[in-house]
Design a protein around this motif. Structure first.
Motif, PDB file in Angstrom:
ATOM      1  N   GLY A   1     -10.299   1.794  15.719  1.00 60.91           N
ATOM      2  CA  GLY A   1      -9.056   1.037  15.695  1.00 60.91           C
ATOM      3  C   GLY A   1      -8.858   0.239  14.423  1.00 60.91           C
ATOM      4  O   GLY A   1      -7.865  -0.479  14.282  1.00 60.91           O
ATOM      5  N   ARG A   2      -9.758   0.373  13.488  1.00 64.82           N
ATOM      6  CA  ARG A   2      -9.684  -0.399  12.244  1.00 64.82           C
ATOM      7  C   ARG A   2      -8.707   0.253  11.274  1.00 64.82           C
ATOM      8  O   ARG A   2      -8.683   1.470  11.121  1.00 64.82           O
ATOM      9  N   SER A   3      -7.878  -0.542  10.634  1.00 67.43           N
ATOM     10  CA  SER A   3      -6.895  -0.052   9.661  1.00 67.43           C
ATOM     11  C   SER A   3      -7.374  -0.324   8.247  1.00 67.43           C
ATOM     12  O   SER A   3      -8.032  -1.339   7.974  1.00 67.43           O
ATOM     13  N   GLN A   4      -7.069   0.599   7.376  1.00 64.28           N
ATOM     14  CA  GLN A   4      -7.369   0.404   5.958  1.00 64.28           C
ATOM     15  C   GLN A   4      -6.173   0.842   5.134  1.00 64.28           C
ATOM     16  O   GLN A   4      -5.407   1.712   5.520  1.00 64.28           O
ATOM     17  N   PHE A   5      -6.000   0.177   3.999  1.00 63.91           N
ATOM     18  CA  PHE A   5      -4.896   0.461   3.104  1.00 63.91           C
ATOM     19  C   PHE A   5      -5.423   1.224   1.900  1.00 63.91           C
ATOM     20  O   PHE A   5      -6.457   0.877   1.340  1.00 63.91           O
ATOM     21  N   GLU A   6      -4.697   2.286   1.562  1.00 66.88           N
ATOM     22  CA  GLU A   6      -5.096   3.079   0.404  1.00 66.88           C
ATOM     23  C   GLU A   6      -3.907   3.322  -0.503  1.00 66.88           C
ATOM     24  O   GLU A   6      -2.790   3.564  -0.019  1.00 66.88           O
ATOM     25  N   ASN A   7      -4.147   3.255  -1.781  1.00 66.56           N
ATOM     26  CA  ASN A   7      -3.122   3.588  -2.754  1.00 66.56           C
ATOM     27  C   ASN A   7      -3.357   4.992  -3.289  1.00 66.56           C
ATOM     28  O   ASN A   7      -4.450   5.567  -3.154  1.00 66.56           O
ATOM     29  N   VAL A   8      -2.330   5.559  -3.880  1.00 63.19           N
ATOM     30  CA  VAL A   8      -2.422   6.891  -4.462  1.00 63.19           C
ATOM     31  C   VAL A   8      -3.452   6.879  -5.588  1.00 63.19           C
ATOM     32  O   VAL A   8      -3.422   6.013  -6.470  1.00 63.19           O
ATOM     33  N   SER A   9      -4.375   7.833  -5.553  1.00 64.49           N
ATOM     34  CA  SER A   9      -5.368   7.952  -6.625  1.00 64.49           C
ATOM     35  C   SER A   9      -4.941   8.973  -7.666  1.00 64.49           C
ATOM     36  O   SER A   9      -5.317   8.856  -8.841  1.00 64.49           O
ATOM     37  N   SER A  10      -4.171   9.975  -7.251  1.00 63.22           N
ATOM     38  CA  SER A  10      -3.643  10.944  -8.213  1.00 63.22           C
ATOM     39  C   SER A  10      -2.390  11.579  -7.636  1.00 63.22           C
ATOM     40  O   SER A  10      -2.259  11.752  -6.423  1.00 63.22           O
ATOM     41  N   GLN A  11      -1.473  11.902  -8.515  1.00 68.01           N
ATOM     42  CA  GLN A  11      -0.270  12.631  -8.117  1.00 68.01           C
ATOM     43  C   GLN A  11       0.132  13.511  -9.290  1.00 68.01           C
ATOM     44  O   GLN A  11       0.185  13.053 -10.429  1.00 68.01           O
ATOM     45  N   ARG A  12       0.396  14.755  -9.012  1.00 71.99           N
ATOM     46  CA  ARG A  12       0.664  15.663 -10.127  1.00 71.99           C
ATOM     47  C   ARG A  12       1.599  16.783  -9.711  1.00 71.99           C
ATOM     48  O   ARG A  12       1.585  17.256  -8.572  1.00 71.99           O
TER      49      ARG A  12
ATOM     50  N   TRP B   1       0.823  -1.195   0.000  1.00 71.15           N
ATOM     51  CA  TRP B   1       0.000   0.000   0.000  1.00 71.15           C
ATOM     52  C   TRP B   1       0.864   1.255   0.000  1.00 71.15           C
ATOM     53  O   TRP B   1       2.037   1.223   0.316  1.00 71.15           O
ATOM     54  N   ASP B   2       0.234   2.367  -0.340  1.00 67.70           N
ATOM     55  CA  ASP B   2       0.905   3.657  -0.277  1.00 67.70           C
ATOM     56  C   ASP B   2       0.608   4.376   1.034  1.00 67.70           C
ATOM     57  O   ASP B   2       1.461   5.073   1.566  1.00 67.70           O
ATOM     58  N   PHE B   3      -0.621   4.216   1.571  1.00 67.91           N
ATOM     59  CA  PHE B   3      -1.011   4.834   2.834  1.00 67.91           C
ATOM     60  C   PHE B   3      -1.683   3.785   3.715  1.00 67.91           C
ATOM     61  O   PHE B   3      -2.493   2.995   3.238  1.00 67.91           O
ATOM     62  N   LEU B   4      -1.355   3.791   4.983  1.00 69.77           N
ATOM     63  CA  LEU B   4      -2.037   2.965   5.976  1.00 69.77           C
ATOM     64  C   LEU B   4      -2.709   3.913   6.954  1.00 69.77           C
ATOM     65  O   LEU B   4      -2.052   4.758   7.564  1.00 69.77           O
ATOM     66  N   ILE B   5      -4.026   3.775   7.122  1.00 70.21           N
ATOM     67  CA  ILE B   5      -4.813   4.699   7.934  1.00 70.21           C
ATOM     68  C   ILE B   5      -5.534   3.900   9.008  1.00 70.21           C
ATOM     69  O   ILE B   5      -6.295   2.978   8.700  1.00 70.21           O
ATOM     70  N   THR B   6      -5.269   4.238  10.268  1.00 71.14           N
ATOM     71  CA  THR B   6      -5.889   3.547  11.393  1.00 71.14           C
ATOM     72  C   THR B   6      -6.816   4.515  12.110  1.00 71.14           C
ATOM     73  O   THR B   6      -6.365   5.525  12.664  1.00 71.14           O
ATOM     74  N   ASP B   7      -8.099   4.215  12.109  1.00 70.72           N
ATOM     75  CA  ASP B   7      -9.100   5.086  12.706  1.00 70.72           C
ATOM     76  C   ASP B   7      -8.942   5.116  14.221  1.00 70.72           C
ATOM     77  O   ASP B   7      -8.771   4.073  14.871  1.00 70.72           O
ATOM     78  N   ALA B   8      -8.984   6.317  14.807  1.00 71.07           N
ATOM     79  CA  ALA B   8      -8.742   6.467  16.244  1.00 71.07           C
ATOM     80  C   ALA B   8      -9.894   5.931  17.079  1.00 71.07           C
ATOM     81  O   ALA B   8      -9.685   5.528  18.229  1.00 71.07           O
ATOM     82  N   ILE B   9     -11.093   5.903  16.540  1.00 70.57           N
ATOM     83  CA  ILE B   9     -12.255   5.460  17.307  1.00 70.57           C
ATOM     84  C   ILE B   9     -12.431   3.953  17.226  1.00 70.57           C
ATOM     85  O   ILE B   9     -12.500   3.253  18.241  1.00 70.57           O
TER      86      ILE B   9
END
Length: 800
Positions: free
Chosen positions: A254-265, A244-252
């Motif tokens: 505690g669930r983690s989700q993986f996100e890839n870059v959708s745009s870069q410019r 993954w490009d980003f790992l995001i863990t919700d503070a409430i």
């Protein structure tokens, strides 16, 4: 007047938080409708009706009051204070809450104070009598433009008056589609003037160059040919899915989700500035690249686009360095800054904590590294955003790789605790230099020092460079737990056999446990003033309600009822008095970052109780670990740690080894102990950290790969550069290093001291004497450098 304490929020580059409140007449408490904001810019003006304070916050709001409530958090970058003519103002200050309330009754002079030393009360002050007061944004200790840099570390504050002999030049590619633009080429142009013809010649050294056949680097992602420093999560079947490009863990949740870059410019670029934007579904990252002479500054601003707080992890890439991967040197963070002149292995670490943070790496000594070769160039990669170990909500890590396909790389990885829609910025500087004039060690050291100079200057500007503790020539060490334990039925008490019910032998004498006779007989002739015993208390399984073992018996001041000192406190004073009479101070090894706590949140203990059959009563609890980030060792747990040290000091101990002392709150803990017991008290912590060296000695005995001592012959460079008089302890513990490495360590840097485990077999008394004489000579240098002026006690030299 009761003053109310307001909590402030700090980040990885924390800034002082100013809270404003209108005070109407005489109130017993401050009003509840308090205005607060993260400080962005600050100005004052005087008027006939008093003082006006103007604060520009993150939302560019303006707050103006003629009566102010000021609360300045004791965090980086500085303690911001305001002083007034006492005849023209009513000032109230509460020592407990550190709150200053000011009511200016008429126009007066105003003194602005900025503390330049995080660890002292010294404040530089400037007094203004003009009607408009302005704080210089290049010397106010604040990140005024929120780009991750402060003061002269900010590229906008660096003078361009002197023409540089080396200048960076670049070319960016616009890119196509969602992949966007990228840094196509970065080169270093050097100008030289011929003494004969006075003609100017230029040489162009390629530093970074896109190579799509091997890999292509974008700011926060890369093509498949590039090395990935990303987690590789597994799906339900156990198969590794795409990184993954980003790992995001919700503070409430505690669930983690993986996100890839959708745009870069690439938004824009010119000869000196480039703007870049990277997006995923939940994250916006904005990068500003600035060229100044031989440095590239990278300001990265991250915004969470969701509506709940989260912890975010991502990487920052700088491209592949065009170095000779078969003949490189590298300055890393093992052993307080190891210089490898034939660099072949990957190094990764995290700052300012070790692997118990959410990263697979040990602690960095510093937030910087460097690499180079003898024919191309040198580069220092350094984080200039000050990161306070006690308050940070940002972690910085790096992975330096000597060879990925063709070229070496340095990849930064960030972990941030973010609030929704509140941008957080961090600043990096990549400083390049042409190669050294030769390939000797002195040449390499000179090149290394040149490219990490920005980190050194910024560190000393923010934190200081002089230790706050008294120098120590050497210490001795004994593992008390190896002696005197009952082992019923042949079982061995150890971490691998926690079911063994081990008590000390009935009637065990603490005097013998500390081996006081051996210490007083041998240590004075070697000039060793401190003897530390590790784990002399009760086995933790007797304090846990579930019978589990809490590693290394953290409730260190609790004794076993089979020890004589449990029943008589006179044993403590008799033991310490006997040692002190021979010139030896006793010390205690302990682990402050874990604790056995009862259900009422008090320390588990054993107390005398003559109503029981055995004459004592156990108050059990469960093991709690406070090593993790970001929670760490705070509040009541920190208070209990300080109270435990208080009890041990009262028993006569004057030296401490703090094992696994790695968590948030560790600096505050050390400072609080020193405030109570003085700077002569000896404290050494396991692991390393540059800021830590200002308040206690460090013991960086392990590396990032294993829990075993890993020795390198050319170490302590970050320690030497950042805190030249700071103490880094090495020596005989577990598997010892080669004998010649001991002497070279002491000869290399005067900040190094030798840790001698005096209970281990002395194979060569004359050699140990030589080592400790050299360690004492280093101590004398530190005493003359700062200890004598500080009023520190001078220890006797070796007589062997």
């Amino acid at each position: 007047m009761k003053l109310q304490n307001f909590p402030g929020r700090t980040r990885g580059c924390p800034v002082p938080v100013i809270l404003l409140a209108l005070i109407l007449g005489v109130k017993s408490e401050l009003e509840q409708e308090d205005l607060h904001t993260s400080l962005r810019s600050f100005s004052l003006s005087t008027a006939e009706n008093g003082l006006t304070i103007d604060v520009r916050g993150t939302q560019n709001t303006s707050l103006s009051k003629s009566r102010i409530y000021l609360y300045s958090l004791p965090v980086f970058p500085a303690s911001l204070s305001i002083e007034f003519n006492p005849h023209a103002a009513e000032i109230e200050f509460d020592d407990h809450t550190q709150v200053l309330v000011v009511h200016v009754v008429k126009s007066s002079n105003v003194s602005i104070g900025i503390s330049r030393d995080h660890f002292s009360d010294t404040i530089e002050r400037s007094t203004f009598s003009t009607t408009q007061i302005h704080i210089n944004p290049c010397s106010d200790g604040l990140d005024n433009d929120l780009n991750g840099f402060i003061d002269m570390a900010d590229p906008e504050c660096q003078s361009m008056e002197t023409a540089a002999t080396e200048q960076l030049e670049w070319t960016w590619s616009e890119g196509t589609g969602a992949r966007g633009g990228f840094l196509e080429k970065l080169s270093l142009t050097s100008a030289a003037v011929s003494l004969n013809s006075r003609a100017t010649t230029k040489s162009i050294v390629p530093l970074i160059q896109d190579d799509p056949l091997d890999c292509r680097w974008w700011p926060h992602t890369s093509s498949e040919g590039c090395p990935h420093w990303k987690q590789s999560p597994k799906n339900n079947s156990g198969r590794v899915i795409e990184p993954w490009d980003f790992l995001i863990t919700d503070a409430i949740s505690g669930r983690s989700q993986f996100e890839n870059v959708s745009s870069q410019r690439l938004l824009s670029w010119n000869a000196t500035v480039a703007e870049y934007e990277t997006r995923s579904r939940s994250i916006l990252v904005q990068d500003t690249y600035v060229l100044r002479a031989e440095s590239m500054f990278v300001s990265t601003t991250v915004t969470l686009l969701t509506n709940t707080s989260a912890t975010v992890e991502f990487v920052s890439n700088y491209g592949s360095f065009r170095l000779n991967s078969s003949a490189m040197w590298h300055l890393g963070n093992k052993r307080a800054g190891t210089l490898e002149r034939n660099w072949t292995t990957v190094e990764a670490c995290v700052y300012p904590f070790d692997g118990r943070a959410p990263m697979p790496a040990r602690a960095c000594m510093s937030a910087a590294s460097a690499m180079g070769d003898a024919t191309h160039f040198s580069v220092g990669v350094q984080c200039l955003t000050p990161i306070d170990p006690d308050t940070t909500e940002i972690l910085y890590a790096y992975m330096d790789t000597p060879k990925n396909n063709k070229w070496p790389t340095s990849v930064s990885r960030w972990t941030m605790v973010l609030e929704p829609h509140v941008p957080v910025s961090v600043g990096m500087q990549l400083k390049f230099s042409t190669p050294p004039v030769g390939d000797t060690r002195a040449d390499v050291v000179e090149a290394m020092e040149r490219v990490v100079a920005p980190y050194v200057h910024n560190f000393q500007h923010v934190w200081g460079s002089v230790p706050q503790y008294c120098p120590t020539p050497s210490i001795a060490w004994e593992d008390a737990i190896n002696y005197g334990l009952d082992r019923p039925n042949g079982c061995q008490c150890s971490l691998t056999n926690p079911d063994c019910s081990c008590w000390w032998h009935n009637g065990t004498k603490l005097y013998e446990e500390f081996n006081v006779d051996a210490a007083t007989r041998s240590l004075p002739q070697y000039g060793v003033p401190y003897a530390i015993a590790w784990r002399p208390g009760v086995q933790s399984i007797h304090l846990t309600s579930d019978g589990s073992q809490c590693e290394f018996n953290p409730n260190a001041d609790v004794l076993d009822p089979h020890q004589d000192a449990f029943w008589s406190h006179a044993v403590w004073s008799n033991m310490s008095t006997a040692a002190q009479a021979a010139g030896v101070q006793l010390g205690y090894g302990m682990r402050p970052t874990s604790e056995i706590l009862t259900s009422t949140n008090t320390s588990a203990t054993i107390i005398p109780d003559n109503t029981t059959v055995d004459g004592y009563r156990i108050v059990p609890g469960l093991c709690h670990n406070f090593e993790g980030w970001p929670a760490g060792m705070r509040g009541e747990q920190l208070q209990r740690h300080v109270a435990r040290v208080d009890r041990l000091v009262a028993r006569g101990f004057r030296a401490f080894y703090w094992d696994s002392y790695i968590s948030p709150g560790r600096i505050a803990g050390a400072r609080r102990v020193r405030q109570r017991h003085g700077d002569q008290l000896f404290i050494v912590r396991e692991s390393s950290g540059d800021i830590d060296m200002l308040v206690m000695s460090i013991f960086p005995w392990y590396n990032e790969a294993a829990w075993t001592p890993q020795y390198a012959s050319d170490h302590s460079h970050f320690a030497r550069l950042l805190v030249p008089s700071g103490e880094v302890f090495f020596g005989e513990l577990a598997s010892p290093p080669p004998a010649d490495d001991w002497l070279s360590s002491l000869s290399m840097h005067k900040g190094n001291s030798f840790m001698w485990a005096y209970m281990q077999t002395v194979h060569n008394a004359s050699f140990h004497c030589e080592l400790l004489r050299k360690s004492y000579a280093n101590y004398v240098w530190r005493m003359s450098n700062y200890g004598e002026a500080k009023g520190c006690a001078r220890f006797d030299p070796p007589t062997c």
